[in-house]
Design an enzyme around this catalytic site. Structure first.
Site, PDB file in Angstrom:
ATOM      1  N   VAL A   1      67.992  10.134  80.712  1.00 47.33           N
ATOM      2  CA  VAL A   1      66.599  10.163  80.249  1.00 47.33           C
ATOM      3  C   VAL A   1      66.125  11.586  79.942  1.00 47.33           C
ATOM      4  O   VAL A   1      64.954  11.791  79.622  1.00 47.33           O
ATOM      5  CB  VAL A   1      65.648   9.506  81.277  1.00 47.33           C
TER       6      VAL A   1
ATOM      7  N   LYS B   1      66.723  14.311  82.166  1.00 46.08           N
ATOM      8  CA  LYS B   1      66.322  14.952  83.428  1.00 46.08           C
ATOM      9  C   LYS B   1      66.820  16.392  83.535  1.00 46.08           C
ATOM     10  O   LYS B   1      66.052  17.288  83.923  1.00 46.08           O
ATOM     11  CB  LYS B   1      66.845  14.116  84.592  1.00 46.08           C
ATOM     12  N   THR B   2      68.064  16.644  83.197  1.00 48.36           N
ATOM     13  CA  THR B   2      68.609  17.994  83.334  1.00 48.36           C
ATOM     14  C   THR B   2      67.969  18.952  82.340  1.00 48.36           C
ATOM     15  O   THR B   2      67.632  20.100  82.688  1.00 48.36           O
ATOM     16  CB  THR B   2      70.131  17.976  83.145  1.00 48.36           C
ATOM     17  N   VAL B   3      67.755  18.505  81.111  1.00 46.38           N
ATOM     18  CA  VAL B   3      67.115  19.371  80.115  1.00 46.38           C
ATOM     19  C   VAL B   3      65.664  19.645  80.508  1.00 46.38           C
ATOM     20  O   VAL B   3      65.158  20.760  80.339  1.00 46.38           O
ATOM     21  CB  VAL B   3      67.212  18.746  78.713  1.00 46.38           C
TER      22      VAL B   3
ATOM     23  N   LYS C   1      71.254  20.894  92.967  1.00 45.64           N
ATOM     24  CA  LYS C   1      71.786  19.560  92.677  1.00 45.64           C
ATOM     25  C   LYS C   1      72.497  19.076  93.933  1.00 45.64           C
ATOM     26  O   LYS C   1      73.614  19.502  94.222  1.00 45.64           O
ATOM     27  CB  LYS C   1      72.759  19.621  91.502  1.00 45.64           C
TER      28      LYS C   1
ATOM     29  N   GLY D   1      67.688  15.197  91.169  1.00 48.11           N
ATOM     30  CA  GLY D   1      68.426  14.050  91.675  1.00 48.11           C
ATOM     31  C   GLY D   1      69.510  13.594  90.723  1.00 48.11           C
ATOM     32  O   GLY D   1      69.725  14.163  89.645  1.00 48.11           O
ATOM     33  N   ALA D   2      70.200  12.538  91.132  1.00 47.79           N
ATOM     34  CA  ALA D   2      71.241  11.914  90.307  1.00 47.79           C
ATOM     35  C   ALA D   2      70.760  10.521  89.939  1.00 47.79           C
ATOM     36  O   ALA D   2      70.506   9.694  90.810  1.00 47.79           O
ATOM     37  CB  ALA D   2      72.553  11.838  91.078  1.00 47.79           C
ATOM     38  N   GLY D   3      70.620  10.251  88.637  1.00 46.57           N
ATOM     39  CA  GLY D   3      70.139   8.947  88.225  1.00 46.57           C
ATOM     40  C   GLY D   3      68.677   8.758  88.599  1.00 46.57           C
ATOM     41  O   GLY D   3      67.870   9.662  88.485  1.00 46.57           O
TER      42      GLY D   3
ATOM     43  N   SER E   1      62.913  13.090  76.331  1.00 52.10           N
ATOM     44  CA  SER E   1      63.596  13.203  75.039  1.00 52.10           C
ATOM     45  C   SER E   1      62.706  12.584  73.970  1.00 52.10           C
ATOM     46  O   SER E   1      62.887  11.431  73.582  1.00 52.10           O
ATOM     47  CB  SER E   1      64.961  12.498  75.099  1.00 52.10           C
TER      48      SER E   1
END
Length: 247
Positions: free
Chosen positions: A13, A15-17, A37, A110-112, A171
């Site tokens: 979705v 998240k990292t960017v 992370k 987070g992850a996911g 995005s």
């Protein structure tokens, strides 16, 4: 706000960017930043993970992982299949607090989604946020389906005594469809929290210098940016409803 937890309504979705954009805006505002992370999955040894990617885009940022697992699965599952120790909420909170001693802002990515399990005991990113008493930034997609997943994420936070800081569209498409345009007005209601930014699709592929110079334009002042939700929504108006038919 020394620690900010960043979660997504799901995977892929932006998240990292978005984390990188928040870091870049904070660095441009003169703040020292760390990106944590807790559990990186789907990355082999020697390959850059999400924290490293955020640092590459954002600039002079401390990047730290607590664990990584090779398979692209939920952290608890990936750790179990790798025969490796998981990382729970308490370890995440300890690491974030330690980084906060030496940085103005710590971003915990987070992850996911929010309730993806860290370990077999059921720890999640929401538990880490509660232990840290930290606000949570929710990253959501632009289009159809985002209102439900955003509302569920916000409700899960509040049940645990954690308030969402706001929502960022992770995005934003170059050509927004009807659902995306309508969602600009509906996302704050779904989350019960303000819309705090819209990161354009594809900017993760920009050169770092261009990314850093533009990041503040995608984020609201609460996130060290200059983005204005009302002005952005006015640029992407939803067309009026269908006219009633005769007869």
């Amino acid at each position: 706000m020394a620690i900010l937890v960043v979660t997504g309504t799901g995977t892929e979705v932006g998240k990292t960017v978005t984390t990188a954009a928040v870091a870049a805006a904070a660095v441009a505002a003169g703040r020292s930043v760390a990106v944590l992370k807790p559990a990186q999955t789907g990355v082999l040894p020697g390959e850059p993970g999400d924290a490293a990617e955020a640092a590459r885009l954002a600039g002079p940022v401390t990047a730290r992982e607590l664990a990584r697992y090779p398979e692209p699965l939920a952290p608890a599952t990936a750790a179990r299949r790798a025969g490796a120790a998981p990382v729970g909420a308490r370890a995440t909170a300890r690491a974030a607090r330690h980084l906060a001693l030496h940085h103005d802002l710590v971003l915990v990515e987070g992850a996911g989604g929010l309730l993806v399990r860290f370990d077999d005991a059921g720890d999640t990113l929401a538990d880490a946020a509660r232990l840290l008493d930290a606000p949570v930034l929710v990253v959501a997609p632009a289009g159809l389906g985002t209102l439900n997943s955003t509302a569920l994420t916000a409700e899960a936070l509040r049940v645990r005594g954690v308030e969402p800081l706001g929502v960022v569209v992770g995005s934003w498409p170059a050509e927004a469809d009807l659902a995306a345009r309508c969602n600009l007005g509906d996302l704050p209601e779904a989350a019960g929290a303000p819309l705090l930014g819209a990161v354009p699709a594809g900017v993760g592929g920009w050169q770092p210098a261009a990314f850093r110079s533009a990041a503040a334009q995608w984020l609201a002042p609460r996130l060290d940016g200059v983005w204005d939700a009302a002005a952005f929504t006015a640029r992407w108006p939803a067309p009026s409803g269908l006219a009633p038919t005769a007869g």
